[in-house]
Design a protein around this motif. Sequence first.
Motif, PDB file in Angstrom:
ATOM      1  N   TYR A 271      63.594  56.153   6.444  1.00  0.00           N
ATOM      2  CA  TYR A 271      65.000  56.399   6.756  1.00  0.00           C
ATOM      3  C   TYR A 271      65.186  57.809   7.278  1.00  0.00           C
ATOM      4  O   TYR A 271      64.314  58.676   7.116  1.00  0.00           O
ATOM      5  N   THR A 272      66.320  58.043   7.882  1.00  0.00           N
ATOM      6  CA  THR A 272      66.724  59.358   8.355  1.00  0.00           C
ATOM      7  C   THR A 272      68.015  59.725   7.658  1.00  0.00           C
ATOM      8  O   THR A 272      68.952  58.926   7.623  1.00  0.00           O
ATOM      9  N   SER A 273      68.092  60.920   7.114  1.00  0.00           N
ATOM     10  CA  SER A 273      69.270  61.355   6.376  1.00  0.00           C
ATOM     11  C   SER A 273      69.865  62.597   7.030  1.00  0.00           C
ATOM     12  O   SER A 273      69.149  63.561   7.308  1.00  0.00           O
ATOM     13  N   PHE A 274      71.149  62.555   7.290  1.00  0.00           N
ATOM     14  CA  PHE A 274      71.860  63.664   7.915  1.00  0.00           C
ATOM     15  C   PHE A 274      72.699  64.419   6.876  1.00  0.00           C
ATOM     16  O   PHE A 274      72.671  64.108   5.702  1.00  0.00           O
ATOM     17  N   GLY A 275      73.486  65.376   7.366  1.00  0.00           N
ATOM     18  CA  GLY A 275      74.458  66.054   6.512  1.00  0.00           C
ATOM     19  C   GLY A 275      73.939  67.324   5.860  1.00  0.00           C
ATOM     20  O   GLY A 275      72.759  67.659   5.904  1.00  0.00           O
ATOM     21  N   LYS A 276      74.866  68.067   5.264  1.00  0.00           N
ATOM     22  CA  LYS A 276      74.493  69.245   4.469  1.00  0.00           C
ATOM     23  C   LYS A 276      73.594  68.807   3.314  1.00  0.00           C
ATOM     24  O   LYS A 276      73.764  67.690   2.824  1.00  0.00           O
ATOM     25  N   PRO A 277      72.630  69.624   2.884  1.00  0.00           N
ATOM     26  CA  PRO A 277      72.409  71.041   3.163  1.00  0.00           C
ATOM     27  C   PRO A 277      71.439  71.343   4.301  1.00  0.00           C
ATOM     28  O   PRO A 277      70.904  72.455   4.368  1.00  0.00           O
ATOM     29  N   ASN A 278      71.185  70.396   5.182  1.00  0.00           N
ATOM     30  CA  ASN A 278      70.277  70.616   6.296  1.00  0.00           C
ATOM     31  C   ASN A 278      70.713  71.844   7.099  1.00  0.00           C
ATOM     32  O   ASN A 278      71.819  71.875   7.634  1.00  0.00           O
ATOM     33  N   PRO A 279      69.880  72.876   7.226  1.00  0.00           N
ATOM     34  CA  PRO A 279      70.275  74.082   7.964  1.00  0.00           C
ATOM     35  C   PRO A 279      70.665  73.809   9.408  1.00  0.00           C
ATOM     36  O   PRO A 279      71.497  74.519   9.973  1.00  0.00           O
ATOM     37  N   TYR A 280      70.063  72.773  10.019  1.00  0.00           N
ATOM     38  CA  TYR A 280      70.391  72.476  11.415  1.00  0.00           C
ATOM     39  C   TYR A 280      71.847  72.055  11.559  1.00  0.00           C
ATOM     40  O   TYR A 280      72.485  72.315  12.584  1.00  0.00           O
ATOM     41  N   VAL A 281      72.400  71.406  10.519  1.00  0.00           N
ATOM     42  CA  VAL A 281      73.812  71.039  10.538  1.00  0.00           C
ATOM     43  C   VAL A 281      74.670  72.297  10.643  1.00  0.00           C
ATOM     44  O   VAL A 281      75.699  72.314  11.329  1.00  0.00           O
ATOM     45  N   ASP A 324      76.746  72.666  -0.266  1.00  0.00           N
ATOM     46  CA  ASP A 324      77.396  73.684   0.552  1.00  0.00           C
ATOM     47  C   ASP A 324      76.692  75.031   0.469  1.00  0.00           C
ATOM     48  O   ASP A 324      76.388  75.658   1.498  1.00  0.00           O
ATOM     49  N   ILE A 325      76.425  75.484  -0.752  1.00  0.00           N
ATOM     50  CA  ILE A 325      75.845  76.811  -0.942  1.00  0.00           C
ATOM     51  C   ILE A 325      74.365  76.828  -0.573  1.00  0.00           C
ATOM     52  O   ILE A 325      73.891  77.738   0.122  1.00  0.00           O
ATOM     53  N   LYS A 326      73.649  75.828  -0.987  1.00  0.00           N
ATOM     54  CA  LYS A 326      72.232  75.729  -0.635  1.00  0.00           C
ATOM     55  C   LYS A 326      72.061  75.698   0.879  1.00  0.00           C
ATOM     56  O   LYS A 326      71.189  76.377   1.441  1.00  0.00           O
ATOM     57  N   GLY A 327      72.901  74.917   1.549  1.00  0.00           N
ATOM     58  CA  GLY A 327      72.794  74.806   3.001  1.00  0.00           C
ATOM     59  C   GLY A 327      73.099  76.104   3.709  1.00  0.00           C
ATOM     60  O   GLY A 327      72.377  76.511   4.635  1.00  0.00           O
ATOM     61  N   PHE A 336      77.851  83.111   5.245  1.00  0.00           N
ATOM     62  CA  PHE A 336      78.227  83.773   3.997  1.00  0.00           C
ATOM     63  C   PHE A 336      78.872  82.706   3.123  1.00  0.00           C
ATOM     64  O   PHE A 336      79.848  82.068   3.538  1.00  0.00           O
ATOM     65  N   SER A 337      78.333  82.486   1.933  1.00  0.00           N
ATOM     66  CA  SER A 337      78.783  81.359   1.105  1.00  0.00           C
ATOM     67  C   SER A 337      79.820  81.770   0.075  1.00  0.00           C
ATOM     68  O   SER A 337      79.689  82.795  -0.590  1.00  0.00           O
ATOM     69  N   ILE A 338      80.863  80.945  -0.043  1.00  0.00           N
ATOM     70  CA  ILE A 338      81.916  81.138  -1.033  1.00  0.00           C
ATOM     71  C   ILE A 338      82.047  79.859  -1.848  1.00  0.00           C
ATOM     72  O   ILE A 338      82.286  78.776  -1.290  1.00  0.00           O
ATOM     73  N   LEU A 339      81.883  79.962  -3.146  1.00  0.00           N
ATOM     74  CA  LEU A 339      81.906  78.809  -4.043  1.00  0.00           C
ATOM     75  C   LEU A 339      83.221  78.768  -4.822  1.00  0.00           C
ATOM     76  O   LEU A 339      83.613  79.747  -5.454  1.00  0.00           O
ATOM     77  N   THR A 340      83.907  77.633  -4.754  1.00  0.00           N
ATOM     78  CA  THR A 340      85.149  77.463  -5.506  1.00  0.00           C
ATOM     79  C   THR A 340      84.890  76.698  -6.807  1.00  0.00           C
ATOM     80  O   THR A 340      83.884  75.996  -6.932  1.00  0.00           O
ATOM     81  N   ARG A 341      85.840  76.806  -7.718  1.00  0.00           N
ATOM     82  CA  ARG A 341      85.733  76.105  -9.001  1.00  0.00           C
ATOM     83  C   ARG A 341      86.630  74.854  -9.039  1.00  0.00           C
ATOM     84  O   ARG A 341      86.935  74.357 -10.116  1.00  0.00           O
ATOM     85  N   THR A 342      87.033  74.361  -7.903  1.00  0.00           N
ATOM     86  CA  THR A 342      87.982  73.238  -7.861  1.00  0.00           C
ATOM     87  C   THR A 342      87.314  71.880  -7.678  1.00  0.00           C
ATOM     88  O   THR A 342      88.012  70.868  -7.574  1.00  0.00           O
ATOM     89  N   GLY A 343      85.981  71.840  -7.628  1.00  0.00           N
ATOM     90  CA  GLY A 343      85.300  70.581  -7.380  1.00  0.00           C
ATOM     91  C   GLY A 343      84.107  70.373  -8.289  1.00  0.00           C
ATOM     92  O   GLY A 343      84.222  70.414  -9.513  1.00  0.00           O
ATOM     93  N   GLU A 353      70.803  78.223  -9.886  1.00  0.00           N
ATOM     94  CA  GLU A 353      69.759  77.830  -8.931  1.00  0.00           C
ATOM     95  C   GLU A 353      70.153  78.129  -7.493  1.00  0.00           C
ATOM     96  O   GLU A 353      69.323  78.565  -6.686  1.00  0.00           O
ATOM     97  N   TYR A 354      71.436  77.882  -7.163  1.00  0.00           N
ATOM     98  CA  TYR A 354      71.918  78.117  -5.801  1.00  0.00           C
ATOM     99  C   TYR A 354      73.155  79.024  -5.858  1.00  0.00           C
ATOM    100  O   TYR A 354      74.278  78.585  -5.665  1.00  0.00           O
ATOM    101  N   PRO A 355      72.935  80.306  -6.113  1.00  0.00           N
ATOM    102  CA  PRO A 355      74.075  81.215  -6.244  1.00  0.00           C
ATOM    103  C   PRO A 355      74.750  81.486  -4.901  1.00  0.00           C
ATOM    104  O   PRO A 355      74.090  81.646  -3.878  1.00  0.00           O
TER     105      PRO A 355
END
Length: 376
Positions: A271-281, A324-327, A336-343, A353-355
């Motif tokens: 199979y082929t899987s798309f989407g985040k966290p793939n850096p190419y995305v 999101d953050i790993k990608g 530049f990654s910003i992590l919210t606490r709403t999800g 692991e992924y700060p």
Amino acid sequence: MRFRSCFGVSQVKALSSRFRRLYSHLRPQGRRPSFGIAFDIDGVIIRGGNPIGGSPQALSRLHAEDGTLKIPYIFLTNGGGVPESKRASELSGLLGVQILALQVVQGHSPFRDLLSRFENDLIVAVGKGEPAKVMLEYGFKKVLSIDEYASFFKDIDPLSQYKTWRINQNYEIMKNMNGLYSRYNVDSDAVKGTFIVSDPVDWGRDIQVLCDILSCGGLPGKAKGHQPALYFASDDLEYQAAFPSERLGMGAFRIALESIFNSVNSTPLWYTSFGKPNPYVFKIAESVLMQVASTRYGGQCTVDDTKENKFSTIYMIGDNPMVDIKGATKAGRPWFSILTRTGVFKGKDNHQEYPADIVVENVDEAVEYILKKEAL
């Protein structure tokens, strides 16, 4: 086996031309900002179909008083199930700002680039919403949803009689709806590609039918044959919906399908899987942001621009550290990654692991941080 890819430059340019036409009456207003923003949707902007975290106010700050775009931004989501134009319209209504299709990059958006391979082949689209419509709008000519496809095969789902919540279960009614019976002969027309466009609804039925398609060369009920192509729009194990705890996503469905397929076949599932966290995305997202910025500010910059036209910073605002953050971290500068606490993330401190580069309460606080940092 997993291979990741994304949609190409030609598709970005085609979408940007629509954006340019809509803003053609505007005169450039000042210099283009040196930064852009990419928002995740579920768990950041909305939850259970409702805005969260002050998202309407946050988005309004990125527009001028007359409603035109002031700060370039896009939505970068692994979700989907409807065309980008429809998702943009829905978000516009919820958030009170004008959002265009170009600004929406969904998990299945990369499927556009597979058109040259499957344009005239029979393909099956799986998932909630309007999976077949999505693929038809991308230009594929012979598309059936898995609901439609399963209706051609009597008894393919041995549990259908117990699914009293389902409608149009009658074999003959479904088989003849919209003239499908006259247009397709599934006994001889093999499925060449299967596309998991969005989260599947009936896991039991869908795993059964997909195993039939993938095991028998695209002809369920026939002898074992070469596996047709299989594509997943994303690989999220969990996501945040209206329920307090995270819900199983497309990645969980992929694990279930792969485990079962490999247990009943001698060769493993491909199979082929798309989407985040793939850096190419994230590279594609940067290209889309450049198109949004160039069309809004009257420039001629393209996805092949020189370094001077690139963004100095692109802020990824997400709720899922593993996606999101790993990608964004793997993509590197200018992200530049910003992590919210709403999800998905609800921790007091940063994810171990992924700060993220910074942790905030919600998207409104994230936009406030960005605008202060950029001195706007």
